[in-house]
Design a protein around this motif. Structure first.
Motif, PDB file in Angstrom:
ATOM      1  N   PRO A   1      13.874  36.429  73.441  1.00 32.82           N
ATOM      2  CA  PRO A   1      14.383  35.097  73.114  1.00 32.82           C
ATOM      3  C   PRO A   1      15.663  34.818  73.904  1.00 32.82           C
ATOM      4  CG  PRO A   1      14.930  36.622  71.364  1.00 32.82           C
ATOM      5  CD  PRO A   1      14.172  37.408  72.387  1.00 32.82           C
ATOM      6  N   THR A   2      15.997  33.565  74.020  1.00 37.14           N
ATOM      7  CA  THR A   2      17.121  33.202  74.896  1.00 37.14           C
ATOM      8  C   THR A   2      18.238  32.452  74.179  1.00 37.14           C
ATOM      9  OG1 THR A   2      15.897  31.217  75.504  1.00 37.14           O
ATOM     10  CG2 THR A   2      15.691  33.097  76.983  1.00 37.14           C
ATOM     11  N   LYS A   3      18.020  32.068  72.936  1.00 29.86           N
ATOM     12  CA  LYS A   3      19.088  31.358  72.215  1.00 29.86           C
ATOM     13  C   LYS A   3      20.295  32.284  72.011  1.00 29.86           C
ATOM     14  CE  LYS A   3      18.559  28.865  68.500  1.00 29.86           C
ATOM     15  NZ  LYS A   3      18.075  28.130  67.302  1.00 29.86           N
ATOM     16  N   PRO A   4      21.499  31.717  71.949  1.00 26.25           N
ATOM     17  CA  PRO A   4      22.689  32.567  71.755  1.00 26.25           C
ATOM     18  C   PRO A   4      22.532  33.480  70.531  1.00 26.25           C
ATOM     19  CG  PRO A   4      23.349  30.305  72.206  1.00 26.25           C
ATOM     20  CD  PRO A   4      21.856  30.285  72.067  1.00 26.25           C
ATOM     21  N   GLY A   5      22.923  34.738  70.710  1.00 31.02           N
ATOM     22  CA  GLY A   5      22.869  35.695  69.604  1.00 31.02           C
ATOM     23  C   GLY A   5      21.528  36.390  69.473  1.00 31.02           C
ATOM     24  N   THR A   6      20.526  35.937  70.208  1.00 27.57           N
ATOM     25  CA  THR A   6      19.202  36.558  70.094  1.00 27.57           C
ATOM     26  C   THR A   6      18.996  37.600  71.186  1.00 27.57           C
ATOM     27  OG1 THR A   6      18.084  34.957  71.532  1.00 27.57           O
ATOM     28  CG2 THR A   6      18.265  34.377  69.208  1.00 27.57           C
ATOM     29  N   SER A   7      18.001  38.451  70.965  1.00 27.30           N
ATOM     30  CA  SER A   7      17.656  39.479  71.952  1.00 27.30           C
ATOM     31  C   SER A   7      16.321  40.082  71.552  1.00 27.30           C
ATOM     32  CB  SER A   7      18.743  40.566  71.979  1.00 27.30           C
ATOM     33  OG  SER A   7      18.932  41.083  70.675  1.00 27.30           O
ATOM     34  N   LEU A   8      15.855  41.020  72.367  1.00 27.69           N
ATOM     35  CA  LEU A   8      14.623  41.736  72.025  1.00 27.69           C
ATOM     36  C   LEU A   8      15.027  43.128  71.553  1.00 27.69           C
ATOM     37  CD1 LEU A   8      11.464  41.434  72.150  1.00 27.69           C
ATOM     38  CD2 LEU A   8      11.609  42.770  74.268  1.00 27.69           C
ATOM     39  N   TYR A   9      14.829  43.385  70.283  1.00 23.62           N
ATOM     40  CA  TYR A   9      15.188  44.699  69.735  1.00 23.62           C
ATOM     41  C   TYR A   9      14.087  45.696  70.079  1.00 23.62           C
ATOM     42  CZ  TYR A   9      16.561  48.278  66.376  1.00 23.62           C
ATOM     43  OH  TYR A   9      16.958  49.454  65.791  1.00 23.62           O
ATOM     44  N   ILE A  10      14.498  46.867  70.537  1.00 20.46           N
ATOM     45  CA  ILE A  10      13.556  47.907  70.966  1.00 20.46           C
ATOM     46  C   ILE A  10      13.664  49.068  69.991  1.00 20.46           C
ATOM     47  CG2 ILE A  10      12.966  49.497  72.837  1.00 20.46           C
ATOM     48  CD1 ILE A  10      14.568  47.467  74.691  1.00 20.46           C
ATOM     49  N   ARG A  11      12.556  49.451  69.415  1.00 22.77           N
ATOM     50  CA  ARG A  11      12.567  50.539  68.433  1.00 22.77           C
ATOM     51  C   ARG A  11      11.665  51.677  68.880  1.00 22.77           C
ATOM     52  NH1 ARG A  11      13.651  51.529  62.959  1.00 22.77           N
ATOM     53  NH2 ARG A  11      15.605  50.541  63.586  1.00 22.77           N
ATOM     54  N   PRO A  12      12.223  52.675  69.587  1.00 19.94           N
ATOM     55  CA  PRO A  12      11.462  53.889  69.872  1.00 19.94           C
ATOM     56  C   PRO A  12      11.513  54.793  68.638  1.00 19.94           C
ATOM     57  CG  PRO A  12      13.290  53.542  71.435  1.00 19.94           C
ATOM     58  CD  PRO A  12      13.534  52.688  70.241  1.00 19.94           C
ATOM     59  N   PHE A  13      10.420  55.459  68.326  1.00 17.95           N
ATOM     60  CA  PHE A  13      10.467  56.426  67.212  1.00 17.95           C
ATOM     61  C   PHE A  13       9.442  57.530  67.417  1.00 17.95           C
ATOM     62  CE2 PHE A  13       6.874  54.879  64.473  1.00 17.95           C
ATOM     63  CZ  PHE A  13       6.629  53.653  65.084  1.00 17.95           C
ATOM     64  N   ILE A  14       9.707  58.649  66.772  1.00 17.19           N
ATOM     65  CA  ILE A  14       8.808  59.809  66.876  1.00 17.19           C
ATOM     66  C   ILE A  14       8.480  60.269  65.457  1.00 17.19           C
ATOM     67  CG2 ILE A  14       8.476  62.150  67.782  1.00 17.19           C
ATOM     68  CD1 ILE A  14      10.678  61.587  69.813  1.00 17.19           C
ATOM     69  N   ILE A  15       7.194  60.503  65.207  1.00 16.57           N
ATOM     70  CA  ILE A  15       6.773  60.954  63.878  1.00 16.57           C
ATOM     71  C   ILE A  15       5.941  62.229  64.002  1.00 16.57           C
ATOM     72  CG2 ILE A  15       6.857  58.700  62.724  1.00 16.57           C
ATOM     73  CD1 ILE A  15       3.883  58.345  63.316  1.00 16.57           C
ATOM     74  N   ALA A  16       6.083  63.071  62.966  1.00 12.93           N
ATOM     75  CA  ALA A  16       5.365  64.359  62.904  1.00 12.93           C
ATOM     76  C   ALA A  16       3.984  64.117  62.314  1.00 12.93           C
ATOM     77  CB  ALA A  16       6.148  65.339  62.033  1.00 12.93           C
ATOM     78  N   THR A  17       2.945  64.537  63.007  1.00  8.23           N
ATOM     79  CA  THR A  17       1.595  64.129  62.594  1.00  8.23           C
ATOM     80  C   THR A  17       0.671  65.267  62.154  1.00  8.23           C
ATOM     81  OG1 THR A  17       0.909  64.169  64.914  1.00  8.23           O
ATOM     82  CG2 THR A  17       1.650  62.053  64.037  1.00  8.23           C
ATOM     83  N   ASP A  18       1.145  66.507  62.160  1.00  2.95           N
ATOM     84  CA  ASP A  18       0.254  67.596  61.720  1.00  2.95           C
ATOM     85  C   ASP A  18      -0.310  67.321  60.337  1.00  2.95           C
ATOM     86  OD1 ASP A  18       0.708  69.078  63.960  1.00  2.95           O
ATOM     87  OD2 ASP A  18       1.452  70.850  62.915  1.00  2.95           O
ATOM     88  N   PRO A  19      -1.626  67.463  60.149  1.00  3.79           N
ATOM     89  CA  PRO A  19      -2.205  67.317  58.805  1.00  3.79           C
ATOM     90  C   PRO A  19      -2.080  68.631  58.044  1.00  3.79           C
ATOM     91  CG  PRO A  19      -3.950  67.640  60.408  1.00  3.79           C
ATOM     92  CD  PRO A  19      -2.651  67.700  61.165  1.00  3.79           C
ATOM     93  N   PHE A  20      -0.864  68.923  57.575  1.00  2.35           N
ATOM     94  CA  PHE A  20      -0.562  70.257  57.043  1.00  2.35           C
ATOM     95  C   PHE A  20       0.563  70.153  56.024  1.00  2.35           C
ATOM     96  CE2 PHE A  20       1.923  74.335  57.741  1.00  2.35           C
ATOM     97  CZ  PHE A  20       1.061  75.105  56.981  1.00  2.35           C
ATOM     98  N   LEU A  21       0.382  70.747  54.857  1.00  2.00           N
ATOM     99  CA  LEU A  21       1.382  70.616  53.790  1.00  2.00           C
ATOM    100  C   LEU A  21       2.400  71.749  53.722  1.00  2.00           C
ATOM    101  CD1 LEU A  21      -0.621  69.094  50.789  1.00  2.00           C
ATOM    102  CD2 LEU A  21       0.707  67.946  52.562  1.00  2.00           C
ATOM    103  N   GLY A  22       2.299  72.745  54.597  1.00  2.00           N
ATOM    104  CA  GLY A  22       3.354  73.756  54.625  1.00  2.00           C
ATOM    105  C   GLY A  22       4.607  73.161  55.245  1.00  2.00           C
ATOM    106  N   VAL A  23       5.774  73.741  54.902  1.00  2.00           N
ATOM    107  CA  VAL A  23       7.023  73.213  55.461  1.00  2.00           C
ATOM    108  C   VAL A  23       7.395  74.003  56.715  1.00  2.00           C
ATOM    109  CG1 VAL A  23       9.455  72.757  55.043  1.00  2.00           C
ATOM    110  CG2 VAL A  23       7.816  72.490  53.186  1.00  2.00           C
TER     111      VAL A  23
END
Lengths: 356, 356
Positions: B128-150
């Motif tokens: 977006p270009t209006k004052p105060g606006t921007s494009l927020y970027i959200r990188p994230f990493i999640i743990a996906t093992d299907p496993f209930l041990g810690v």
């Protein structure tokens, strides 16, 4: 009784073979329980459906802000074919405390227990019967709002999954080695330590890896303020027998209030053993180990029930607990609790709940 | 340059209307970046695909043990049509620190920055270009093992999503009210406070709700050990101008090392303003407020850039910062940083990275 919509699987999986070692947390049953929550609407659509993936928006809050909680309990098959749960109402009490701490909506006691009973009943054939095995029950709640602002979610899913398990520790009731951590902290008073939420487990990983690399199976945490008082083992609470007295750290806000912990205290009191919930410093522990006053150490938890500790390390000091074997009290507690859980001993304390 | 497989959407969404207020974190663009990790194989299959749900097993570790991390940065559209990122390599440095702390595999700097650039390029029309606006970027990493041990997961997904945003605080560059929390603790030395992981945000919810109920928009956290030193505001770091000196809490292991924080310190140094990173107690702050020495208070963060604080409360003491308006330094920092971000000021510090 909760009115649960039931959709049975059309493709039941093959039950694990009797000789399958059932590695903890890897095999799941045919069905799962799900219930949704929306602000203003409350919990709705309780249902049992075929075990299936969870589908969430990438912006779902659980992926970003850790608003998630879980519980752990077990179902056991008795020799005469009954199915028993162990103190599920105590899990519910903890659910409520966790939910309040992390701003999740509460679940009613009957709803929580009925959901578990109904799911276990449907997948009853999955409860293994070999000694040491059981059906592990994992209720959990996740925040599902597709929103990147930081606030409590307005939508949730409450899910229950089941897995047939062997012993949590491959060692069984053999003594484990414990690493007393002096650098990293699991939780602190005012934080999340007494809630059963992902944060505490994420916080534990680094020290756990360090301990494993050194040949230790579990980490014993110290308090985060003075860094000298014993707290808990992450997957377990911890008990010491010192000069004939059973001692465990007092619940101080950063220790998970374990249900096996509570059961052990109640049994010791019933047996007339001196039992103390109090602060215990690592220095006191080291002194007791040196003088020979430290007679037994054991962890307590749903997964392992009782885990004797044979060997501890704090910084460069390594010490054996007595002869490093299984203590008399550890063995008696294990035999009694598992005896009640499996319906082999009379349940005079009304700890078990039958699934009918 | 990272070799990214690209699958463009067949159903592009309608761009938000120019007058849409763009509530933070609610609208997402047409595409997302995904890359998978497996132990022994490393990161693989970097791809840009249509924005779509994430499908995970109910036993995926991220749902249970909070092994998740995220970052936040922004893309800006300049008046001459260029697209600029603000110090993305600093975000990468923090990714690495977070990943080490919570036992996730590391990502190479080029891979992280290239993934963001490629995704922003594809969805460039969404900036977006209006004052105060921007494009927020959200990188994230999640743990996906299907496993209930810690234990740390052996599989992960690294995902980047984008959302066009207005100002984080609906108040804009108007002074906010801050609640100094004396009961709950966000993080403690030895814990996860300096890592950008869900745990810290989950830990913050309860006090945030309490503060909101009292009419305060943000919580200012005290240290978890002595409970008297100022730490941070959860979504922001905090700065004070006291008797002409800019003071901010020193990074002590439980404070998130903010990139806007770092930029503010560097600008103050460039401008010849005295700036101190040190311990600052709530008592010192109260005394400075009473004596009139507390000239400005402001928060710094990617979402809001600079947030002037007009009003603080600690227990039963409420105090205004000077006249409660926007301080001179706050305004100058805001104008300078947003000026550089938007390409209006010359980027003599080489803070921006153009997306070509």
């Amino acid at each position: 009784m909760l009115d649960i919509r039931i959709e049975k699987t059309q493709n039941p999986k093959t039950l694990p073979e009797k000789d399958n070692p059932l590695v903890f947390g890897t095999i799941f049953t045919d069905h799962m329980f799900i219930m949704n929550y929306e602000l203003g609407k409350g919990w709705f659509d309780p249902r049992i459906v075929p075990y299936q993936p969870i589908v969430l928006q990438p912006s779902a809050m659980v992926f970003h802000y850790g608003q998630e909680m879980f519980e752990g309990l077990k179902a056991y098959k008795t020799e005469d074919g009954r199915t028993l749960l162990f103190r599920p109402n105590k899990n519910w009490e903890r659910v409520i405390n966790t939910n309040r701490r992390i701003c999740m909506p509460e679940i009613e006691e009957d709803v929580f227990v009925d959901a578990i009973k109904a799911l276990v009943k449907i997948d009853e054939a999955w409860i293994p019967t070999k000694p040491g095995t059981s059906l592990y029950i994992r209720p959990f709640i996740i925040a599902t709002d597709p929103f990147l602002g930081v606030r409590p979610s307005n939508t949730y899913q409450f899910i229950v999954i089941l897995c047939p398990v062997g012993a949590y520790y491959p060692e069984g009731l053999n003594p484990v080695k414990i690493w007393i951590e002096d650098e990293y902290v699991r939780a602190v008073k005012g934080g999340l330590g007494e809630a059963k939420t992902g944060a505490n487990y994420c916080a534990s990983l680094k020290a756990q890896v360090k301990a494993h690399d050194e040949g230790y199976s579990q980490v014993l945490w110290l308090d985060g303020v003075e860094r000298k008082y014993i707290e808990e083992v992450g997957a377990m609470n911890i008990f010491f027998k010192i000069n004939g007295t059973i001692v465990t750290p007092v619940l101080n806000g950063s220790i998970l209030p374990g249900i096996t912990r509570k059961s052990v205290i109640e049994l010791c009191e019933l047996w007339g053993l001196p039992v103390e919930e109090r602060k215990i410093s690592v220095d006191e522990l080291l002194d007791a180990a040196k003088s020979g006053a430290l007679e037994e150490v054991f962890g307590t938890g749903t997964a392992a029930v009782i885990s004797p500790v044979g060997h501890l390390r704090f910084e460069d000091t390594v010490f054996q607990v007595k002869d490093g074997g299984i203590g008399q009290i550890s063995q008696k507690l294990y035999d009694t609790i598992t005896g009640i859980q499996l319906g082999k001993l009379e349940d005079t304390l009304n700890w078990t709940v039958e699934v009918k």
